[in-house]
Design a protein around this motif. Structure first.
Motif, mmCIF file in Angstrom:
data_model
loop_
_atom_site.group_PDB
_atom_site.id
_atom_site.type_symbol
_atom_site.label_atom_id
_atom_site.label_comp_id
_atom_site.label_asym_id
_atom_site.label_seq_id
_atom_site.Cartn_x
_atom_site.Cartn_y
_atom_site.Cartn_z
ATOM 1 N N UNK A 132 0.800 -1.222 0.000
ATOM 2 C CA UNK A 132 0.000 0.000 0.000
ATOM 3 C C UNK A 132 0.829 1.266 0.000
ATOM 4 N N UNK A 133 2.094 1.156 -0.404
ATOM 5 C CA UNK A 133 2.958 2.341 -0.409
ATOM 6 C C UNK A 133 2.841 3.091 -1.728
ATOM 7 N N UNK A 134 1.612 3.481 -2.047
ATOM 8 C CA UNK A 134 1.365 4.267 -3.259
ATOM 9 C C UNK A 134 0.806 5.609 -2.808
ATOM 10 N N UNK A 135 0.732 6.541 -3.750
ATOM 11 C CA UNK A 135 0.165 7.852 -3.432
ATOM 12 C C UNK A 135 -1.257 7.686 -2.895
ATOM 13 N N UNK A 136 -2.066 6.912 -3.636
ATOM 14 C CA UNK A 136 -3.438 6.635 -3.211
ATOM 15 C C UNK A 136 -3.447 5.901 -1.869
ATOM 16 N N UNK A 137 -2.563 4.937 -1.759
ATOM 17 C CA UNK A 137 -2.505 4.127 -0.538
ATOM 18 C C UNK A 137 -2.251 4.972 0.694
ATOM 19 N N UNK A 138 -1.312 5.898 0.573
ATOM 20 C CA UNK A 138 -1.007 6.765 1.714
ATOM 21 C C UNK A 138 -2.181 7.688 2.028
ATOM 22 N N UNK A 153 -4.074 2.969 3.693
ATOM 23 C CA UNK A 153 -4.173 1.531 3.444
ATOM 24 C C UNK A 153 -3.208 0.753 4.326
ATOM 25 N N UNK A 154 -3.694 -0.384 4.797
ATOM 26 C CA UNK A 154 -2.864 -1.245 5.635
ATOM 27 C C UNK A 154 -2.006 -2.155 4.751
#
Ligand code: HEC
Length: 109
Positions: free
Chosen positions: A42-48, A52-53
């Motif tokens: 989840x280390x994406x722009x959206x994820x952050x 996101x876990x």
């Protein structure tokens, strides 16, 4: 002419059924990775942005059942304030969603 049309129809049908039954890995890449990341961390722009876990963490994976994973894809998820966090996935079939569950489980490191 009619024969030619039939052949074209057959070709079109086989192309569309091919893209319809994409495998779990490419569905993950197309439908999930922009939020969850290729590796599930989840280390994406959206994820952050969405908080996101880490799906590679077995403790996180223990928090949801296969049914809940399916439901998340099918109906989406809302955060504690009722805002949509994970949108319902619309471009793949139920069977493809089911095929993604073992794929998600296999993200555990
Ligand atoms: C728009 C961004 C986004 C996309 C695209 C997305 N997710 Fe999610 N997903 C989230 C968020 C946000 C959560 C909730 C926070 C968390 O548990 O990490 C979540 C949670 C989950 C969960 C945990 C469910 C639960 O009940 O705790 C699973 C499993 C999951 N996603 C799988 C997928 C799969 C498989 C795909 C692709 C078919 C996908 N997600 C696509 C954002 C997304």
């Amino acid at each position: 002419m009619i024969k030619k049309l039939r052949i074209l129809t057959l070709i079109a049908a086989s192309i569309s059924s091919y893209s319809f039954a994409a495998d779990a890995a490419s569905n993950w890449k197309d439908q999930c990775a922009k939020c969850h990341g290729d590796d599930g961390k989840g280390e994406t722009k959206m994820g952050r942005k969405l908080g996101i876990t880490d799906l590679t963490d077995p403790k996180i994976q223990a928090k949801f059942s296969d049914e809940q994973a399916f439901k998340a894809m099918k109906s989406g998820l809302t955060d504690s304030s009722g805002k949509t966090s994970m949108k319902a996935i619309e471009n793949i079939s139920d069977d493809e969603m089911k095929a993604l569950i073992p794929f998600v489980r296999a993200l555990i490191k």
